[in-house]
Design a protein around this motif. Sequence first.
Motif, short mmCIF file in Angstrom:
data_model
loop_
_atom_site.label_atom_id
_atom_site.label_comp_id
_atom_site.label_asym_id
_atom_site.label_seq_id
_atom_site.Cartn_x
_atom_site.Cartn_y
_atom_site.Cartn_z
N PHE A 29 28.03 53.41 -49.93
CA PHE A 29 29.17 52.91 -48.59
C PHE A 29 29.25 51.92 -48.75
O PHE A 29 29.33 50.73 -49.01
CB PHE A 29 29.72 54.17 -48.06
N GLU A 30 27.46 51.18 -47.45
CA GLU A 30 27.47 49.93 -47.56
C GLU A 30 26.66 48.93 -48.86
O GLU A 30 27.45 48.06 -49.25
CB GLU A 30 25.87 50.07 -46.81
N ARG A 31 26.58 49.68 -50.30
CA ARG A 31 25.93 49.12 -51.51
C ARG A 31 27.51 48.39 -51.93
O ARG A 31 27.54 47.22 -52.48
CB ARG A 31 25.73 49.90 -51.99
N ALA A 32 28.58 49.05 -51.70
CA ALA A 32 29.51 49.33 -52.32
C ALA A 32 30.02 48.17 -52.02
O ALA A 32 30.94 47.21 -52.61
CB ALA A 32 31.07 50.07 -52.91
N LEU A 33 30.60 47.89 -50.81
CA LEU A 33 30.90 47.31 -49.38
C LEU A 33 30.24 45.77 -49.92
O LEU A 33 31.07 44.43 -50.54
CB LEU A 33 31.26 47.35 -48.19
N CYS A 34 29.13 45.60 -50.37
CA CYS A 34 28.54 44.46 -49.95
C CYS A 34 28.63 44.09 -51.66
O CYS A 34 29.06 42.42 -51.79
CB CYS A 34 26.72 44.99 -49.67
N ASP A 35 28.90 44.64 -52.38
CA ASP A 35 28.96 44.05 -53.77
C ASP A 35 30.43 43.63 -53.99
O ASP A 35 30.39 42.53 -54.89
CB ASP A 35 29.17 45.73 -54.72
N ARG A 36 31.49 44.26 -53.18
CA ARG A 36 32.71 44.22 -53.76
C ARG A 36 33.05 42.47 -52.48
O ARG A 36 33.34 41.82 -53.08
CB ARG A 36 33.80 44.89 -52.64
N LEU A 37 32.06 42.93 -51.96
CA LEU A 37 32.06 41.25 -50.89
C LEU A 37 31.38 39.74 -51.18
O LEU A 37 32.39 39.30 -52.09
CB LEU A 37 31.42 41.26 -49.16
N PHE A 38 30.36 40.28 -51.96
CA PHE A 38 29.63 39.79 -52.88
C PHE A 38 30.80 38.74 -54.17
O PHE A 38 30.92 37.24 -54.04
CB PHE A 38 28.69 40.08 -53.87
N GLN A 39 31.56 39.81 -54.83
CA GLN A 39 32.58 39.26 -56.03
C GLN A 39 33.32 38.54 -55.49
O GLN A 39 34.31 37.73 -56.05
CB GLN A 39 33.66 40.60 -56.47
N ALA A 40 33.71 39.11 -53.94
CA ALA A 40 34.82 37.89 -53.20
C ALA A 40 34.25 35.99 -52.62
O ALA A 40 34.26 35.98 -52.01
CB ALA A 40 35.50 38.28 -52.38
N GLY A 41 32.67 35.85 -53.07
CA GLY A 41 32.19 35.20 -53.11
C GLY A 41 31.58 34.73 -51.28
O GLY A 41 31.63 33.91 -50.63
N HIS A 42 31.26 36.31 -51.34
CA HIS A 42 30.75 36.00 -49.42
C HIS A 42 29.48 36.52 -49.33
O HIS A 42 29.42 37.73 -50.43
CB HIS A 42 31.17 36.62 -48.55
N THR A 43 28.26 36.41 -48.57
CA THR A 43 27.19 37.32 -48.68
C THR A 43 27.35 38.43 -48.13
O THR A 43 28.42 38.74 -46.91
CB THR A 43 26.47 36.40 -47.18
N CYS A 44 26.52 39.29 -47.93
CA CYS A 44 26.95 40.47 -47.49
C CYS A 44 25.21 41.90 -47.56
O CYS A 44 24.07 41.04 -48.26
CB CYS A 44 27.68 41.32 -47.84
N THR A 45 24.83 41.93 -45.92
CA THR A 45 24.10 42.71 -46.32
C THR A 45 23.52 43.72 -45.43
O THR A 45 24.35 44.49 -44.72
CB THR A 45 22.27 42.60 -45.20
N PRO A 46 23.16 45.11 -47.06
CA PRO A 46 24.02 46.38 -45.75
C PRO A 46 22.62 46.99 -44.89
O PRO A 46 21.43 46.47 -44.82
CB PRO A 46 23.48 47.58 -47.38
N MET A 47 22.77 47.73 -44.17
CA MET A 47 22.35 48.15 -42.75
C MET A 47 21.10 48.18 -42.87
O MET A 47 20.14 48.41 -42.64
CB MET A 47 23.16 49.03 -41.77
#
Length: 180
Positions: free
Chosen positions: A60-78
Amino acid sequence: MPDLRRILALAATCVALATALLGCASAPAYRFVDPAHEDSRYDGFLAYAAFADLAIEAAFERALCDRLFQAGHTCTPMLKAAPPTREQDAASRHAASQTSGAQASIVIELTDMDSVSRQVIGHGRAAYNVRVIDNAAQQVTAQFAFDNASGARQSVAKQADELARRIVSALKKESLLYQR
């Protein structure tokens, strides 16, 4: 020939109904943005899926980060910011949110499946509560509730990706994402 027209009309109606139902399934069942934070925009996120199973949490963390990356944002899984090889508790996750550099944390939790309301009104289906926490202010700025549209018939990865897509869509609709 009239039968063919009827069949085509029925097929078109079925496609329109299926499309409408898919559109409804993607919207959160509930959304709330704190009025004090309506002008908040975030570009960097920390994704935390608060599940007891590490494999599911990671998906779930990886999927959310992947979607946020695709939208142009940074994301780190907990799980990267506060790895399970170290002590895991509220204090370690709080410290990770403060040192991650992320502007906001997105916390995904399952609803309480044992509650009477979930069993009776929610027909015993899984659902997710999603909170957006402003890391600087340490306040919940938005909260969303999503029913599990796909149910248990899909793999964990597909369920995680579907929820991630819905979360990013809700963040966009509520103007919580920094616009580039």
